[in-house]
Enzyme design. Structure first.
Site, mmCIF file in Angstrom:
data_model
loop_
_atom_site.group_PDB
_atom_site.id
_atom_site.type_symbol
_atom_site.label_atom_id
_atom_site.label_comp_id
_atom_site.label_asym_id
_atom_site.label_seq_id
_atom_site.Cartn_x
_atom_site.Cartn_y
_atom_site.Cartn_z
ATOM 1 N N ASP A 54 -14.786 0.356 20.442
ATOM 2 C CA ASP A 54 -13.855 1.172 19.762
ATOM 3 C C ASP A 54 -13.291 2.401 21.069
ATOM 4 O OD1 ASP A 54 -12.816 3.564 18.324
ATOM 5 O OD2 ASP A 54 -12.534 1.805 16.947
ATOM 6 N N TYR A 140 3.173 5.816 10.805
ATOM 7 C CA TYR A 140 3.343 4.871 11.872
ATOM 8 C C TYR A 140 4.011 5.769 12.970
ATOM 9 C CZ TYR A 140 4.145 1.853 15.771
ATOM 10 O OH TYR A 140 4.198 1.079 16.942
ATOM 11 N N ASP A 281 15.880 0.884 6.014
ATOM 12 C CA ASP A 281 16.165 0.105 7.061
ATOM 13 C C ASP A 281 17.611 0.536 7.674
ATOM 14 O OD1 ASP A 281 14.550 -1.803 7.817
ATOM 15 O OD2 ASP A 281 15.339 -3.596 6.632
#
Length: 323
Positions: A54, A140, A281
């Site tokens: 990691d 994100y 979108d």
């Protein structure tokens, strides 16, 4: 650039593996660090040293022998980030903070960061330039923007030379490295799954956008062109500075253009199913690459959509034969 030694975090993933391959071909020593939560061990290029681990533990392996880090290790599913934001803040921001600390401790002062044009949110003008306001519409994009801010501070305070590359849709394949996310959310591999008989039809989310054919227009960059930009960014990194470059084709392709191109490349009819628009979108998302051309000397050579699809199709068929 003389040969060097580079750590590629997330180098078992799609973009990271292609960049690792390009580094090897350029004569560099490559160490791939990946925890394989979304990457594939077989995606790591032959010739690279692989560490399953990691990025939070990067201090175990980073030392002064490294000339730089190319950082791709991140959670990257927009939809998942909305329902599991804590995962994205923990992994993308917390993980990168640990990586930056390990780099500082080891004296490794060059970084290329795989950022995203999702940091801009819904742009008021296209193509998007680096001076456009950053207003991410999902966790994100917000976490990637937070990392960019972290890198800016690290460069100013501790002499890091860093380049962040912001881009939208990466596509195509490069030899044995290609796109195979699970679950898959990107248009080109989804349409190719229809051609392979793995799904019955492709959903088109809205055909009433203010675009030439009514479907959304998106930027698609060949993954090999993207890899070229990362190697150029290594050369362009200047101590104490954080350069941010957008990468794009400058025009973009619509959903219908992509579907039609897949039909032509594969010879499959590709049935379409109309679906309602998805919330958030934008009609058009295209990035300007002017800064990358000027600062990095980046000139993409694989912008042809049919070529991008053909490479992705070959890779998808090869993976199916191996399974």
């Amino acid at each position: 650039m003389s040969s060097g030694k580079y750590l590629v975090t997330g180098g078992a993933g799609y973009v990271g593996s292609v960049v690792a391959q390009h580094l090897l071909e350029a004569g560099h020593e490559v160490v791939v660090l990946d925890n394989l939560t979304t990457g594939f061990r077989e995606g790591v290029p032959a010739g690279a040293t692989f560490i399953e681990g990691d990025i939070r533990d990067a201090a175990k392996w980073l030392d002064a022998s490294f000339d730089g880090v190319l950082h791709f290790a991140a959670s990257s599913q927009v939809g998942e980030s909305v329902v599991k934001p804590e995962k994205y803040w923990d992994n993308n921001v917390g993980g990168t903070m640990a990586l930056l600390g390990a780099m500082r401790e080891a004296g490794v002062r060059r970084l290329v960061f795989s950022s995203t044009a999702a940091t801009y949110g819904e742009p008021k003008e296209v193509p998007i330039v680096e001076s456009a306001p950053t207003s991410p519409t999902n966790p994100y994009g917000a976490t990637k923007l937070a990392v960019d801010h972290m890198i800016t501070g690290e460069a100013a305070a501790h002499g890091l030379g860093a380049v962040s590359l912001r881009y939208f849709n990466v596509a195509g394949a490069y030899g044995k490295q290609g796109e195979r996310h699970d679950p898959e959310s990107h248009l080109i591999p989804l349409v190719l799954q229809v051609a392979q008989g793995r799904r019955e039809a492709i959903s088109v989310y809205g055909d009433d956008y203010p675009t030439p054919d009514g479907t959304c227009v998106r930027d698609y960059i060949h993954v090999a062109d993207l890899a070229d930009a990362h190697l150029l960014a290594l050369k362009a990194a200047v101590s104490g500075e954080h350069l941010i470059c957008n990468l794009g084709n400058g025009e973009g392709f619509s959903v219908r253009q992509v579907i039609e191109t897949v039909r032509q490349v594969t010879g499959h009819p590709i049935p379409e199913v109309m679906a309602p628009r998805r919330g958030g979108d934008p009609a058009v998302l295209v990035a300007s690459a002017q800064t990358a051309r000027e600062k990095l000397g980046w000139n993409p050579t694989r912008a042809d959509l049919a070529g991008i699809v053909a490479d992705a199709w070959e890779f998808a068929q090869n993976i199916s034969r191996e399974q």
